[in-house]
Every structure is written in C-alpha cells, then in structure tokens.
Design a protein around this motif. Structure first.
Motif, mmCIF file in Angstrom:
data_model
loop_
_atom_site.group_PDB
_atom_site.id
_atom_site.type_symbol
_atom_site.label_atom_id
_atom_site.label_comp_id
_atom_site.label_asym_id
_atom_site.label_seq_id
_atom_site.Cartn_x
_atom_site.Cartn_y
_atom_site.Cartn_z
ATOM 1 N N ARG A 1 31.593 58.737 59.783
ATOM 2 C CA ARG A 1 30.794 58.261 58.639
ATOM 3 C C ARG A 1 31.228 58.961 57.360
ATOM 4 O O ARG A 1 31.326 58.314 56.299
ATOM 5 C CB ARG A 1 29.308 58.477 58.900
ATOM 6 N N LEU A 2 31.494 60.249 57.416
ATOM 7 C CA LEU A 2 31.957 60.972 56.227
ATOM 8 C C LEU A 2 33.303 60.443 55.749
ATOM 9 O O LEU A 2 33.528 60.287 54.544
ATOM 10 C CB LEU A 2 32.045 62.472 56.508
ATOM 11 N N ILE A 3 34.197 60.139 56.678
ATOM 12 C CA ILE A 3 35.496 59.581 56.303
ATOM 13 C C ILE A 3 35.314 58.215 55.649
ATOM 14 O O ILE A 3 35.942 57.919 54.629
ATOM 15 C CB ILE A 3 36.433 59.505 57.530
ATOM 16 N N GLU A 4 34.451 57.404 56.225
ATOM 17 C CA GLU A 4 34.151 56.089 55.643
ATOM 18 C C GLU A 4 33.598 56.226 54.226
ATOM 19 O O GLU A 4 34.017 55.506 53.310
ATOM 20 C CB GLU A 4 33.143 55.368 56.536
ATOM 21 N N MET A 5 32.692 57.161 54.039
ATOM 22 C CA MET A 5 32.110 57.385 52.715
ATOM 23 C C MET A 5 33.170 57.895 51.742
ATOM 24 O O MET A 5 33.193 57.494 50.577
ATOM 25 C CB MET A 5 30.947 58.376 52.812
ATOM 26 N N LEU A 6 34.049 58.757 52.217
ATOM 27 C CA LEU A 6 35.117 59.309 51.378
ATOM 28 C C LEU A 6 36.072 58.206 50.918
ATOM 29 O O LEU A 6 36.497 58.183 49.766
ATOM 30 C CB LEU A 6 35.866 60.390 52.148
ATOM 31 N N GLU A 7 36.375 57.282 51.805
ATOM 32 C CA GLU A 7 37.282 56.183 51.470
ATOM 33 C C GLU A 7 36.709 55.255 50.404
ATOM 34 O O GLU A 7 37.459 54.623 49.664
ATOM 35 C CB GLU A 7 37.621 55.370 52.717
ATOM 36 N N SER B 1 23.842 74.118 59.200
ATOM 37 C CA SER B 1 23.283 74.670 57.976
ATOM 38 C C SER B 1 23.711 76.102 57.704
ATOM 39 O O SER B 1 23.688 76.534 56.566
ATOM 40 C CB SER B 1 21.758 74.576 57.998
ATOM 41 N N GLY B 2 24.102 76.836 58.727
ATOM 42 C CA GLY B 2 24.563 78.201 58.507
ATOM 43 C C GLY B 2 23.513 79.036 57.823
ATOM 44 O O GLY B 2 22.334 78.938 58.097
ATOM 45 N N GLN B 3 23.947 79.858 56.893
ATOM 46 C CA GLN B 3 23.014 80.698 56.158
ATOM 47 C C GLN B 3 22.166 79.836 55.245
ATOM 48 O O GLN B 3 22.561 78.767 54.830
ATOM 49 C CB GLN B 3 23.776 81.726 55.333
ATOM 50 N N GLU B 4 21.005 80.319 54.914
ATOM 51 C CA GLU B 4 20.086 79.571 54.074
ATOM 52 C C GLU B 4 20.369 79.756 52.584
ATOM 53 O O GLU B 4 19.507 79.594 51.757
ATOM 54 C CB GLU B 4 18.631 79.992 54.388
ATOM 55 N N SER B 5 21.588 80.082 52.250
ATOM 56 C CA SER B 5 21.951 80.251 50.847
ATOM 57 C C SER B 5 22.124 78.887 50.203
ATOM 58 O O SER B 5 22.066 77.865 50.854
ATOM 59 C CB SER B 5 23.245 81.054 50.728
ATOM 60 N N GLY B 6 22.373 78.875 48.912
ATOM 61 C CA GLY B 6 22.556 77.642 48.179
ATOM 62 C C GLY B 6 23.953 77.070 48.301
ATOM 63 O O GLY B 6 24.251 76.027 47.729
ATOM 64 N N LEU B 7 24.829 77.748 49.056
ATOM 65 C CA LEU B 7 26.191 77.261 49.213
ATOM 66 C C LEU B 7 26.204 75.914 49.923
ATOM 67 O O LEU B 7 25.528 75.721 50.918
ATOM 68 C CB LEU B 7 27.031 78.257 50.009
ATOM 69 N N PHE B 8 26.970 75.003 49.390
ATOM 70 C CA PHE B 8 27.152 73.679 49.988
ATOM 71 C C PHE B 8 25.836 72.922 50.168
ATOM 72 O O PHE B 8 25.715 72.119 51.095
ATOM 73 C CB PHE B 8 27.900 73.785 51.323
ATOM 74 N N HIS B 9 24.888 73.136 49.294
ATOM 75 C CA HIS B 9 23.582 72.478 49.408
ATOM 76 C C HIS B 9 23.728 70.954 49.435
ATOM 77 O O HIS B 9 23.152 70.296 50.305
ATOM 78 C CB HIS B 9 22.674 72.921 48.253
ATOM 79 N N ASP B 10 24.478 70.396 48.509
ATOM 80 C CA ASP B 10 24.648 68.940 48.453
ATOM 81 C C ASP B 10 25.371 68.414 49.687
ATOM 82 O O ASP B 10 25.018 67.361 50.227
ATOM 83 C CB ASP B 10 25.415 68.527 47.193
ATOM 84 N N GLN C 1 32.054 63.122 43.749
ATOM 85 C CA GLN C 1 31.538 62.648 45.026
ATOM 86 C C GLN C 1 32.567 62.864 46.134
ATOM 87 O O GLN C 1 32.228 63.299 47.233
ATOM 88 C CB GLN C 1 31.166 61.171 44.923
ATOM 89 N N GLN C 2 33.829 62.599 45.852
ATOM 90 C CA GLN C 2 34.890 62.812 46.834
ATOM 91 C C GLN C 2 34.970 64.291 47.227
ATOM 92 O O GLN C 2 35.145 64.610 48.405
ATOM 93 C CB GLN C 2 36.228 62.341 46.285
ATOM 94 N N HIS C 3 34.838 65.170 46.248
ATOM 95 C CA HIS C 3 34.883 66.606 46.513
ATOM 96 C C HIS C 3 33.732 67.023 47.441
ATOM 97 O O HIS C 3 33.940 67.773 48.406
ATOM 98 C CB HIS C 3 34.835 67.374 45.188
ATOM 99 N N MET C 4 32.528 66.550 47.167
ATOM 100 C CA MET C 4 31.372 66.880 48.006
ATOM 101 C C MET C 4 31.566 66.352 49.428
ATOM 102 O O MET C 4 31.247 67.040 50.400
ATOM 103 C CB MET C 4 30.084 66.308 47.422
ATOM 104 N N LEU C 5 32.080 65.137 49.546
ATOM 105 C CA LEU C 5 32.286 64.558 50.870
ATOM 106 C C LEU C 5 33.362 65.307 51.648
ATOM 107 O O LEU C 5 33.222 65.519 52.862
ATOM 108 C CB LEU C 5 32.646 63.074 50.744
#
Length: 80
Positions: free
Chosen positions: A46-52, A10-19, A59-63
């Motif tokens: 799992r992320l690679i599977e979801m990206l495929e 999670s890193g910093q608690e900022s809104g960066l990369f929230h999704d 959605q691809q960008h977020m993944l």
C-alpha cells in the motif's frame, strides 16, 4: 486492535516520524477494518502504491520514510 498492531512500528514515543507513523497507522486501521488482519506485506504494498501516485515531493518523502520504518521493522523481526 489497530493500535496494538501498530505498536511494533511506533518505537519511542518521541515526535520523530510522527506523520509517517500516522500514515502507517491509517493503513493498518484500514486493513484490519476491511480484512480483519494486517501483514507487513500489505502495508508495504500500500505504501508503494501511494508513493507511485503521490504528486508532491513532501508527500513522497513522508511515504518513503514510512516505507523505511515498515521495512526496517520487518527486517528486525526476521533477525529475531
């Protein structure tokens, strides 16, 4: 327990990369509830599977970003 497992990503608690963090958190929660544990490898796969199977560019960008967060976290832990 899933929240504790996710704290390393999670890193910093900022809104960066929230999704992206929510996606990774969901994967972590699912893995812990079904297997009792989670590894960076299972999250990455799992992320690679979801990206495929993603059907739109947003959605691809977020993944991709979520995958980058996990991989960078893994690389940092290897260097430590």
């Amino acid at each position: 327990m899933a929240k504790q497992a996710f704290s390393g990503y999670s890193g910093q608690e900022s809104g960066l990369f929230h999704d992206e963090k929510q996606i990774a958190g969901s994967i972590i929660h699912h893995q812990i509830s079904t297997c009792g544990h989670v590894t960076n490898k299972t999250i990455t796969l799992r992320l690679i599977e979801m990206l495929e199977t993603a059907d739109n560019a947003e959605q691809q960008h977020m993944l991709r970003n979520a995958l980058e967060l996990i991989v960078s976290q893994t690389a940092e832990s290897v260097r430590s």
